[in-house]
Design a protein around this motif. Structure first.
Motif, mmCIF file in Angstrom:
data_model
loop_
_atom_site.group_PDB
_atom_site.id
_atom_site.type_symbol
_atom_site.label_atom_id
_atom_site.label_comp_id
_atom_site.label_asym_id
_atom_site.label_seq_id
_atom_site.Cartn_x
_atom_site.Cartn_y
_atom_site.Cartn_z
ATOM 1 N N ALA A 185 -3.484 19.445 -6.140
ATOM 2 C CA ALA A 185 -2.739 18.612 -7.111
ATOM 3 C C ALA A 185 -2.255 17.356 -6.474
ATOM 4 N N GLY A 186 -2.075 17.425 -5.355
ATOM 5 C CA GLY A 186 -1.683 16.071 -4.516
ATOM 6 C C GLY A 186 -2.812 15.275 -4.546
ATOM 7 N N GLU A 187 -4.080 15.409 -4.523
ATOM 8 C CA GLU A 187 -5.002 14.735 -4.712
ATOM 9 C C GLU A 187 -5.211 14.104 -6.256
ATOM 10 N N ILE A 188 -5.126 14.921 -7.024
ATOM 11 C CA ILE A 188 -5.016 14.436 -8.347
ATOM 12 C C ILE A 188 -3.970 13.503 -8.626
ATOM 13 N N GLU A 189 -2.647 13.793 -7.993
ATOM 14 C CA GLU A 189 -1.632 13.028 -8.278
ATOM 15 C C GLU A 189 -1.774 11.752 -7.624
ATOM 16 N N SER A 190 -2.311 11.623 -6.587
ATOM 17 C CA SER A 190 -2.686 10.366 -5.967
ATOM 18 C C SER A 190 -3.666 9.479 -6.622
ATOM 19 N N LEU A 191 -4.948 10.191 -6.897
ATOM 20 C CA LEU A 191 -5.854 9.473 -7.661
ATOM 21 C C LEU A 191 -5.417 8.926 -9.090
ATOM 22 N N VAL A 192 -4.463 9.695 -9.741
ATOM 23 C CA VAL A 192 -3.949 9.004 -11.068
ATOM 24 C C VAL A 192 -3.100 7.913 -10.880
#
Length: 93
Positions: A68-75
């Protein structure tokens, strides 16, 4: 409406069997992100997923709760990039 280059299409946890989201992602102007447990190439069982990693601009593998953190950072990075290009920061569900 149609997705544009200002939009992000985020797909989390799908085989692509119900909705052919891989084909949609491959054709859209939006920046596309796929978050799936594993790559479709790793699944060789009958009825394997219809969605393929190569149909998306960005791919993240692993359990969604762990990525989730990686997804949030990418977005966030994509939204910042789009803002620098003149696209307004916006999100919709």
């Amino acid at each position: 409406g149609k997705l544009t280059s200002k939009d992000i299409l985020l797909v989390i946890g799908t085989s692509g069997k119900v909705v052919d989201i891989g084909s949609i992602a491959a054709k859209t102007a939006a920046t596309t992100i796929l978050s799936n447990l594993e790559s479709s190439q790793e699944l060789s069982m009958p009825g394997a997923p219809c969605v393929e990693d190569r149909q998306f601009n960005h791919v993240i593998h692993g359990r969604a709760i762990e990525t989730a953190g990686e997804i949030e950072s990418l977005v966030h990075r994509i939204m910042q990039r789009n803002a620098r290009r003149g696209a307004p920061l916006r999100a919709s569900a």
